[in-house]
Write a protein that holds these residues in place. Structure first.
Motif, PDB file in Angstrom:
ATOM      1  N   MET A 205      -7.062   6.119  -0.451  1.00  0.00           N
ATOM      2  CA  MET A 205      -5.746   6.106  -1.447  1.00  0.00           C
ATOM      3  C   MET A 205      -4.786   6.142  -1.250  1.00  0.00           C
ATOM      4  SD  MET A 205      -9.529   7.441  -3.892  1.00  0.00           S
ATOM      5  CE  MET A 205      -8.021   7.314  -5.093  1.00  0.00           C
ATOM      6  N   SER A 206      -5.171   7.643  -0.301  1.00  0.00           N
ATOM      7  CA  SER A 206      -3.063   8.628  -0.333  1.00  0.00           C
ATOM      8  C   SER A 206      -2.516   7.753   0.403  1.00  0.00           C
ATOM      9  CB  SER A 206      -3.314   9.706   0.356  1.00  0.00           C
ATOM     10  OG  SER A 206      -3.954   9.646   1.412  1.00  0.00           O
ATOM     11  N   LYS A 207      -2.670   7.291   1.471  1.00  0.00           N
ATOM     12  CA  LYS A 207      -1.705   6.271   2.571  1.00  0.00           C
ATOM     13  C   LYS A 207      -1.632   4.986   1.657  1.00  0.00           C
ATOM     14  CE  LYS A 207      -2.149   9.002   5.622  1.00  0.00           C
ATOM     15  NZ  LYS A 207      -2.751   8.715   7.255  1.00  0.00           N
ATOM     16  N   VAL A 208      -2.607   3.710   0.827  1.00  0.00           N
ATOM     17  CA  VAL A 208      -2.144   2.831  -0.179  1.00  0.00           C
ATOM     18  C   VAL A 208      -1.096   3.243  -0.819  1.00  0.00           C
ATOM     19  CG1 VAL A 208      -2.807   1.849  -1.135  1.00  0.00           C
ATOM     20  CG2 VAL A 208      -4.026   1.671   0.286  1.00  0.00           C
ATOM     21  N   LYS A 209      -1.420   4.347  -1.650  1.00  0.00           N
ATOM     22  CA  LYS A 209       0.172   4.746  -2.744  1.00  0.00           C
ATOM     23  C   LYS A 209       1.256   5.507  -2.439  1.00  0.00           C
ATOM     24  CE  LYS A 209      -3.713   7.207  -6.198  1.00  0.00           C
ATOM     25  NZ  LYS A 209      -3.684   7.798  -6.894  1.00  0.00           N
ATOM     26  N   ALA A 210       1.757   5.774  -1.167  1.00  0.00           N
ATOM     27  CA  ALA A 210       2.078   5.937  -0.325  1.00  0.00           C
ATOM     28  C   ALA A 210       3.193   5.802   0.152  1.00  0.00           C
ATOM     29  CB  ALA A 210       1.873   7.809   1.049  1.00  0.00           C
ATOM     30  N   ASP A 214       9.749   2.274  -1.956  1.00  0.00           N
ATOM     31  CA  ASP A 214      11.038   2.792  -1.676  1.00  0.00           C
ATOM     32  C   ASP A 214      11.826   4.098  -1.441  1.00  0.00           C
ATOM     33  OD1 ASP A 214      11.264  -0.439  -1.399  1.00  0.00           O
ATOM     34  OD2 ASP A 214      12.759  -0.051  -3.160  1.00  0.00           O
ATOM     35  N   VAL A 215      12.325   4.388  -0.559  1.00  0.00           N
ATOM     36  CA  VAL A 215      12.832   5.566   0.261  1.00  0.00           C
ATOM     37  C   VAL A 215      14.290   5.535  -0.064  1.00  0.00           C
ATOM     38  CG1 VAL A 215      10.672   6.862   1.267  1.00  0.00           C
ATOM     39  CG2 VAL A 215      12.846   5.145   2.640  1.00  0.00           C
ATOM     40  N   GLY A 216      15.304   6.337   0.274  1.00  0.00           N
ATOM     41  CA  GLY A 216      16.452   6.300   0.410  1.00  0.00           C
ATOM     42  C   GLY A 216      16.694   6.845   1.101  1.00  0.00           C
ATOM     43  N   GLY A 217      17.959   6.315   1.209  1.00  0.00           N
ATOM     44  CA  GLY A 217      19.697   7.135   3.156  1.00  0.00           C
ATOM     45  C   GLY A 217      19.910   7.618   2.278  1.00  0.00           C
ATOM     46  N   ARG A 218      20.284   7.192   3.971  1.00  0.00           N
ATOM     47  CA  ARG A 218      22.754   7.606   3.434  1.00  0.00           C
ATOM     48  C   ARG A 218      23.072   6.838   3.837  1.00  0.00           C
ATOM     49  NH1 ARG A 218      24.501  11.657   7.913  1.00  0.00           N
ATOM     50  NH2 ARG A 218      26.602  10.634   6.904  1.00  0.00           N
ATOM     51  N   LYS A 219      24.503   6.914   3.146  1.00  0.00           N
ATOM     52  CA  LYS A 219      26.055   6.236   3.885  1.00  0.00           C
ATOM     53  C   LYS A 219      26.478   5.460   5.664  1.00  0.00           C
ATOM     54  CE  LYS A 219      29.963   6.529   2.567  1.00  0.00           C
ATOM     55  NZ  LYS A 219      31.245   6.288   1.834  1.00  0.00           N
ATOM     56  N   PHE A 220      26.418   4.971   5.904  1.00  0.00           N
ATOM     57  CA  PHE A 220      26.316   4.400   7.558  1.00  0.00           C
ATOM     58  C   PHE A 220      28.033   4.064   8.303  1.00  0.00           C
ATOM     59  CE2 PHE A 220      26.174   2.256  11.725  1.00  0.00           C
ATOM     60  CZ  PHE A 220      26.392   3.245  12.291  1.00  0.00           C
ATOM     61  N   GLY A 231      14.411   2.145   2.760  1.00  0.00           N
ATOM     62  CA  GLY A 231      13.611   2.262   2.984  1.00  0.00           C
ATOM     63  C   GLY A 231      13.513   1.013   2.022  1.00  0.00           C
ATOM     64  N   LEU A 232      12.966  -0.189   2.176  1.00  0.00           N
ATOM     65  CA  LEU A 232      12.469  -0.997   1.053  1.00  0.00           C
ATOM     66  C   LEU A 232      10.719  -1.283   2.105  1.00  0.00           C
ATOM     67  CD1 LEU A 232      14.839  -3.671   0.534  1.00  0.00           C
ATOM     68  CD2 LEU A 232      14.863  -1.513  -0.211  1.00  0.00           C
ATOM     69  N   GLY A 233      10.254  -1.077   0.319  1.00  0.00           N
ATOM     70  CA  GLY A 233       8.139  -0.619   0.814  1.00  0.00           C
ATOM     71  C   GLY A 233       7.964  -0.810  -0.455  1.00  0.00           C
ATOM     72  N   TYR A 234       8.176  -1.681  -1.387  1.00  0.00           N
ATOM     73  CA  TYR A 234       7.427  -1.967  -2.526  1.00  0.00           C
ATOM     74  C   TYR A 234       6.871  -3.339  -2.064  1.00  0.00           C
ATOM     75  CZ  TYR A 234       9.176   1.152  -5.774  1.00  0.00           C
ATOM     76  OH  TYR A 234      10.609   1.600  -7.112  1.00  0.00           O
TER      77      TYR A 234
END
Length: 426
Positions: A205-210, A214-220, A231-234
């Motif tokens: 349950m926790s791994k599927v929810k996590a 989507d996670v944010g990064g920084r400017k490169f 990171g696109l994780g939806y």
């Protein structure tokens, strides 16, 4: 006192006519402002607190949700009573306020107290306020008429397109969806495989929810160009869920598809919505906001539905299941008909018995002026135009007419007596 008023009115007829015209205009303005509905709102002045904790029995809901909420909502000012109801996975708390309390002031006080009571509830359980409607706020029901979409697709269309559009209509508190299946991803876990790979159900349950995030990064920056790293994780389909890693076995990732199967299905239903015995349908219930004009809200909803219709898939149309405006228009049409009938009857009676058109005109003028003034009083006391109030006005027209006829006949009798006394030979 009354003779003086009559004498002053006769001597100042122009002022009396101006006052009557002013009251008539004021009454017309109040008619336009007065909210129109078919059913008088006799419901209590209440605020509903709804809490959902799926999978828990009624006793658990009572002990851990309903009782703490009821206990902490007791101290709110101007509260008459608090009622709590617990059922499978849901809790309802009804906070009943005094009749003269403003509903939005009451909702603010309940919300303030809920912020304090939140800490007493289990983790992940959040109480919410019900819509700011009343017990007679269900003014319009509709269904989706389609033969090309299944119940799950119809419910998704209702929840993610139609409902969101109709909720923007002024005066609408909520659009409640009913019928069909709410689509969801269902993970069926094999207990034997969980034991073999040494993975617990909570880990899954926790791994599927996590992983659905989507996670944010920084400017490169590279070669005078700036790139946004993220990171696109939806999750987009069931294959994404099947490939989620939930553990490892001897250095090899254990994915969801290794310990179970993923399928598309419908959420648990507590009932179905059938239309005229012809099969299940999907639709919505439009709930009117407290104190709004039902006739205007329904007209605005119908106008919005015409715009929404343009974006529906081919072959999908709206079908009206319940429309209160028909009852409202019937009630208004009834009083208009009675008004015309009684004015006509009065004119004929006065002309036939008195042979004087000015007397008939003076009586007929009283009817619209009196009705217009009655709407001033309706707005002053906060009463809407409904079947009960309009029926009362229709019945009162008879009293107005009787009074006018009696006073006209009485005036003629006194004039006749005066003429006989001062001119007996005539």
């Amino acid at each position: 006192m009354i003779p003086k008023v009559i004498s002053w009115s006769l001597k100042n007829r122009f002022i009396v006519l101006l006052l009557a015209a002013g009251l008539f205009v004021w009454g017309i303005l109040n008619i336009r402002k007065n909210p129109i509905d078919a059913i008088p709102d006799l419901s209590e002045n209440q605020v509903i607190v709804f809490t959902e904790w799926m999978g828990r029995g009624p006793q658990i809901m009572e002990d851990q949700v309903t009782y703490p909420l009821v206990s902490n909502l007791q101290g709110i000012p101007k509260v008459k009573n608090i009622r709590g109801t617990s059922m499978f996975g849901m809790s309802f708390v009804y906070v009943i306020f005094e009749d003269d309390v403003d509903v939005y002031w009451a909702r603010t006080r309940v919300l303030e107290r809920l912020n304090y009571a939140q800490r007493l509830l289990p983790n992940g359980v959040t109480p919410t306020l019900g819509p700011d409607g009343t017990g007679v706020g269900h003014v319009f029901w509709y269904t989706l008429d389609t033969k090309n979409l299944d119940l799950g697709e119809q419910r998704a269309l209702q929840d993610w397109y139609v409902k969101l559009a109709l909720q923007t209509v002024p005066g609408v508190a909520e659009v409640a969806s009913f019928g069909g299946f709410e689509k969801q991803y269902q993970l069926v876990v094999d207990p034997v495989k969980l034991q073999f790979y040494n993975v617990s159900l909570m880990d899954v349950m926790s791994k599927v929810k996590a992983s659905n995030n989507d996670v944010g990064g920084r400017k490169f920056e590279m070669s005078d160009m700036a790139y946004i790293i993220r990171g696109l994780g939806y999750i987009k389909n069931k294959d994404d869920i099947e490939n989620i890693a939930v553990g490892n076995y001897n250095g090899i990732p254990v994915r969801v598809k290794d310990i179970g199967t993923v399928q598309m299905g419908g959420d648990l239903r507590l009932g179905i919505f059938d239309e005229n015995g012809e099969g299940e349908v999907v639709g919505g219930i439009v709930v009117m906001r407290y104190g709004e004009n039902a006739d205007k809200v329904i007209a605005a909803v119908k106008e919005k539905m015409k715009d929404v219709q343009k974006g529906l898939p081919e072959g999908v149309t709206f079908k009206t299941a319940y429309d209160r405006s028909e009852l409202i228009e019937a009630a208004i049409g009834n009083i208009k008909t009675k008004l015309i009938e009684e004015m006509t009857v009065v004119a004929l009676i006065v002309i036939i018995f008195l042979f004087h058109w000015r007397s008939a005109l003076s009586i007929i003028i009283q009817i619209p002026i009196t009705i217009a003034v009655s709407f001033i009083l309706l707005n002053f006391f906060g009463i809407s135009s409904n079947i009960m109030s309009l029926t009362g006005i229709a019945l009162a027209i008879g009293v107005i007419v009787d009074n006018g006829i009696i006073m006209s006949e009485n005036a003629y009798r006194h004039l006749s007596e005066w003429q006989n006394q001062h001119n007996p030979k005539a």
